[in-house]
Design a protein around this motif. Structure first.
Motif, PDB file in Angstrom:
ATOM      1  N   CYS A 200       0.845  -1.195   0.000  1.00  0.00           N
ATOM      2  CA  CYS A 200       0.000   0.000   0.000  1.00  0.00           C
ATOM      3  C   CYS A 200       0.885   1.252   0.000  1.00  0.00           C
ATOM      4  CB  CYS A 200      -0.900   0.031   1.225  1.00  0.00           C
ATOM      5  SG  CYS A 200      -1.938  -1.424   1.397  1.00  0.00           S
ATOM      6  N   ARG A 201       0.422   2.278  -0.678  1.00  0.00           N
ATOM      7  CA  ARG A 201       1.174   3.531  -0.702  1.00  0.00           C
ATOM      8  C   ARG A 201       0.304   4.742  -0.367  1.00  0.00           C
ATOM      9  NH1 ARG A 201       4.344   0.694   0.194  1.00  0.00           N
ATOM     10  NH2 ARG A 201       6.424   0.320  -0.651  1.00  0.00           N
ATOM     11  N   ARG A 202      -0.962   4.655  -0.681  1.00  0.00           N
ATOM     12  CA  ARG A 202      -1.874   5.735  -0.242  1.00  0.00           C
ATOM     13  C   ARG A 202      -2.725   5.199   0.900  1.00  0.00           C
ATOM     14  NH1 ARG A 202      -3.001  10.450  -2.544  1.00  0.00           N
ATOM     15  NH2 ARG A 202      -5.250  10.324  -2.205  1.00  0.00           N
ATOM     16  N   ALA A 204      -4.815   5.670   4.320  1.00  0.00           N
ATOM     17  CA  ALA A 204      -5.595   6.631   5.112  1.00  0.00           C
ATOM     18  C   ALA A 204      -5.455   6.340   6.601  1.00  0.00           C
ATOM     19  CB  ALA A 204      -7.064   6.552   4.703  1.00  0.00           C
ATOM     20  N   LEU A 225       5.166   5.723   7.776  1.00  0.00           N
ATOM     21  CA  LEU A 225       5.196   6.356   6.454  1.00  0.00           C
ATOM     22  C   LEU A 225       6.572   6.949   6.198  1.00  0.00           C
ATOM     23  CD1 LEU A 225       1.785   8.290   6.224  1.00  0.00           C
ATOM     24  CD2 LEU A 225       2.385   6.083   5.199  1.00  0.00           C
ATOM     25  N   LEU A 230       7.641   8.193   2.744  1.00  0.00           N
ATOM     26  CA  LEU A 230       6.396   8.851   2.333  1.00  0.00           C
ATOM     27  C   LEU A 230       6.063   9.983   3.292  1.00  0.00           C
ATOM     28  CD1 LEU A 230       4.299   5.646   1.606  1.00  0.00           C
ATOM     29  CD2 LEU A 230       5.345   7.175  -0.085  1.00  0.00           C
ATOM     30  N   SER A 233      -0.070  12.729   4.077  1.00  0.00           N
ATOM     31  CA  SER A 233      -0.801  13.816   3.440  1.00  0.00           C
ATOM     32  C   SER A 233      -2.117  14.041   4.172  1.00  0.00           C
ATOM     33  CB  SER A 233      -1.000  13.516   1.957  1.00  0.00           C
ATOM     34  OG  SER A 233      -2.180  12.808   1.762  1.00  0.00           O
ATOM     35  N   GLU A 235      -5.032  15.124   3.539  1.00  0.00           N
ATOM     36  CA  GLU A 235      -6.366  14.719   3.083  1.00  0.00           C
ATOM     37  C   GLU A 235      -6.615  13.231   3.331  1.00  0.00           C
ATOM     38  OE1 GLU A 235      -4.022  15.074   0.668  1.00  0.00           O
ATOM     39  OE2 GLU A 235      -4.383  13.609  -0.946  1.00  0.00           O
ATOM     40  N   LEU A 236      -5.556  12.494   3.597  1.00  0.00           N
ATOM     41  CA  LEU A 236      -5.734  11.066   3.873  1.00  0.00           C
ATOM     42  C   LEU A 236      -6.122  10.806   5.332  1.00  0.00           C
ATOM     43  CD1 LEU A 236      -2.809   9.435   1.865  1.00  0.00           C
ATOM     44  CD2 LEU A 236      -5.252   9.368   1.363  1.00  0.00           C
ATOM     45  N   SER A 260      -8.221   8.112  -4.760  1.00  0.00           N
ATOM     46  CA  SER A 260      -8.108   6.681  -4.466  1.00  0.00           C
ATOM     47  C   SER A 260      -7.226   6.449  -3.245  1.00  0.00           C
ATOM     48  CB  SER A 260      -7.511   5.960  -5.671  1.00  0.00           C
ATOM     49  OG  SER A 260      -6.148   6.336  -5.789  1.00  0.00           O
ATOM     50  N   ILE A 261      -7.514   5.373  -2.524  1.00  0.00           N
ATOM     51  CA  ILE A 261      -6.627   4.908  -1.460  1.00  0.00           C
ATOM     52  C   ILE A 261      -6.423   3.420  -1.680  1.00  0.00           C
ATOM     53  CG2 ILE A 261      -7.341   6.622   0.257  1.00  0.00           C
ATOM     54  CD1 ILE A 261      -9.101   4.436   1.503  1.00  0.00           C
ATOM     55  N   ASP A 262      -5.334   2.912  -1.180  1.00  0.00           N
ATOM     56  CA  ASP A 262      -5.124   1.468  -1.314  1.00  0.00           C
ATOM     57  C   ASP A 262      -4.930   0.795   0.044  1.00  0.00           C
ATOM     58  OD1 ASP A 262      -2.647   2.432  -0.659  1.00  0.00           O
ATOM     59  OD2 ASP A 262      -1.680   1.885  -2.551  1.00  0.00           O
TER      60      ASP A 262
END
Lengths: 351, 351
Positions: A200-202, A204, A225, A230, A233, A235-236, A260-262
């Motif tokens: 996973c990279r995005r 939340a 992160l 990373l 961010s 917004e996450l 998108s989130i993963d």
DNA sequence: TTGAAAGCGCTAACAA
DNA sequence: TTGTTAGCGCTTTCAA
């Protein structure tokens, strides 16, 4: 409406209650032909009693179903054998928070194992004054407090009142009370690193950092992160409400804006489960499209489909530490705060 | 191993505990220049005290943080103001059964609202003797028992011992104790009728009828089938284990043998959730292929995906009835058993 | 090894 | 309106 004097005492509860049971020490003494002193000795296991006398006394007591009155004995001995467990209910926290009740269960086990009674009470934040009452009226020898959030300052005040207590929760800077808690930062780190390792990279973070324990979990999230190069961010990160009724639509709305989130790390299993549902409504599946990790390892996390990967706090151990610490305080010994390890329990939601 | 005399008394718990707080009624009396009787009157809200005296006393008490000692007052008054809540743990029942703990939460609310203290204890079946101890040693004025299953006969024996008690559970024929419970047969009926109305015709029942409450739910299940002209077929009924670890593979194995089903009524939400997972593993989806209804309306049922249609028992009401009934017994009044309504909460799993 | 007596901290007649 | 007194049921010196 009748006007009340400021000094009006609180009325006694629920009127007339049951009179105490009838057979008592004097009865046994008379029947056994000895004094109450001997009965007392016999029943308390003193070895200043003839074994035969004791035998006779015990048999008589058993036959008449006599039991030493705990209140009278306690009064005379000046000792109290009961521990208060207080649940401080946060604003908006479910009346029956599964995690809290889980903790209560473990405490019940731990206390009963040591022959201690457990006096359980739940207080809204605005009634938390009653917490000290339990000890100050002698109903409990000390108090275990569950639900530190939002009460940090109050607990610090309370630390000045000299009665035995211990708090479950986060280790906060400037805390003047003893805290037993699990390593929330580690938990957040483990959860997030796991998601990162799964690719996973995005990712939340769902949780409201006003709550100290949640803030630490977020801190662990950011650290992981960071280790993977990373930047967190904003917004996450969604400060979800504690109540399911509110957080569901909140998550749905947020999901539309976030892109998108993963992966997602939720501050509680309940929120993790809610997120699974919200994602499903949005046409995404867990763990295929988004991998999810929760927190608390609630019973249901194992049952549901997909089962929820979660961060486990060692509750049985926590209960033991809490009781140990409180007992120390009750005996006038020093207490120390303890940080317990957390572990990741991998399940379907992150595979 | 040291040999023990059969009459050896149990050792007192956990050794030395805290001495009682220091400031007491006599201190206040001295400082206020009145007798302890006046202090007692002032603090208990008697109107045999001059308002000014009371004012002075209350202020002094507040300043010195004086509280009436509950044990001493209770001893003198011969009244006990504490209610025991006992959880009887079934064989294999999770140490922290969500339903039980939920009930405990509601009881805590109800009791504290009435100014009563709650003494909570959990006993394994083989230690249930200790239940009566709570009352017989005077630590509680009466006991609310949760976890009737497997203890029916014991509870009947206990009915002979004359102490205030009330039991949560199923109304069983020949019960000599007072029971507050919800209408399990109705619950089973509502759940099954709902599935039938949704078009299901091969409806499984998951639950072990050794447990009285579960047996009644099964009865309601059969009644609903009957009303729709269907005969209950034995292979559709699986006596699932109580523990998740066991029942999951059990359900999976059974699913292979049972042929197709289009609906299922599970005796608990936990089992319903487990079934959803087992069905998913077998390539069936809920509610599309199989509609599922659970029981207890546990907190998680609302969170999970799909959310679980469930039978709700009115726990807040139940808590009130339990406390009412126990209080009646404690005051020597008559008790009566109560059957509470159950309702169906429709969610995604049966749509 | 046992008993007599005092008293834990409080409340409730009763008398004033 | 207040104080005096006795005592709730038990434990624990102290003396026997």
């Amino acid at each position: 409406m009748t006007a009340e004097k400021d000094t009006k005492p609180t009325p006694s509860p629920s009127s007339a209650l049951r009179k105490r049971a009838r057979v008592q020490m004097a009865d046994i003494a008379r029947m056994a032909g000895v004094s109450t002193a001997t009965i007392s000795r016999a029943m308390s296991g003193s070895d200043l009693v003839n074994e035969q006398t004791r035998h006779r006394v015990m048999e008589l007591a058993a036959k008449l179903n006599y039991r030493v009155d705990a209140a009278a004995a306690g009064l005379r001995k000046g000792a109290v054998n009961t521990v208060g467990v207080v649940l401080l209910l946060d604003q908006g926290q479910a009346a029956t928070d599964p995690f809290m009740m889980n903790m209560v269960g473990h405490l019940a086990d731990e206390l009963s194992q040591r022959g201690l009674d457990m006096l359980l009470a739940r207080f809204d934040l605005n009634k938390r004054e009653q917490l000290a009452d339990m000890v100050e009226t002698g109903r409990a020898g000390g108090v275990i407090v569950i639900g530190q959030a939002e009460s940090h300052d109050y607990l610090n005040e309370l630390a000045l009142r000299q009665f035995p207590k211990v708090v479950w929760g986060a280790h906060m800077p400037g805390a003047r009370y003893t805290v037993i808690g699990s390593d929330n930062a580690l938990g957040g780190y483990l959860a997030t690193r796991h998601l990162l390792q799964r690719g996973c990279r995005r990712i939340a973070f769902l949780g409201n950092e006003d709550h100290p324990e949640v803030a630490l979990r977020a801190q662990g999230y950011r650290q992981a992160l960071h280790e993977f190069g990373l930047a967190p961010s904003p917004e996450l990160q969604l400060p979800v409400a504690f109540t399911a009724g509110e957080n569901r639509p909140q998550m749905a709305a947020w999901l539309k804006t976030v892109g998108s989130i993963d992966g997602a790390f939720a501050f509680s299993d309940a929120v993790a489960m809610g997120l699974v549902a919200v994602l499903a409504d949005a046409g995404m599946s867990v763990p295929k499209d988004v991998k999810v990790v929760g927190y608390d390892d609630v019973v249901a996390s194992e049952f549901v489909h997909p089962s929820i990967t979660s961060v486990r706090q060692p509750l049985a151990l926590a209960a033991r530490e809490l009781v140990d610490s409180l007992l120390a305080a009750m005996q006038g010994k020093a207490q120390r705060s303890v940080l317990l390890p957390t572990t990741l329990v991998e399940r379907e939601s992150s595979q």
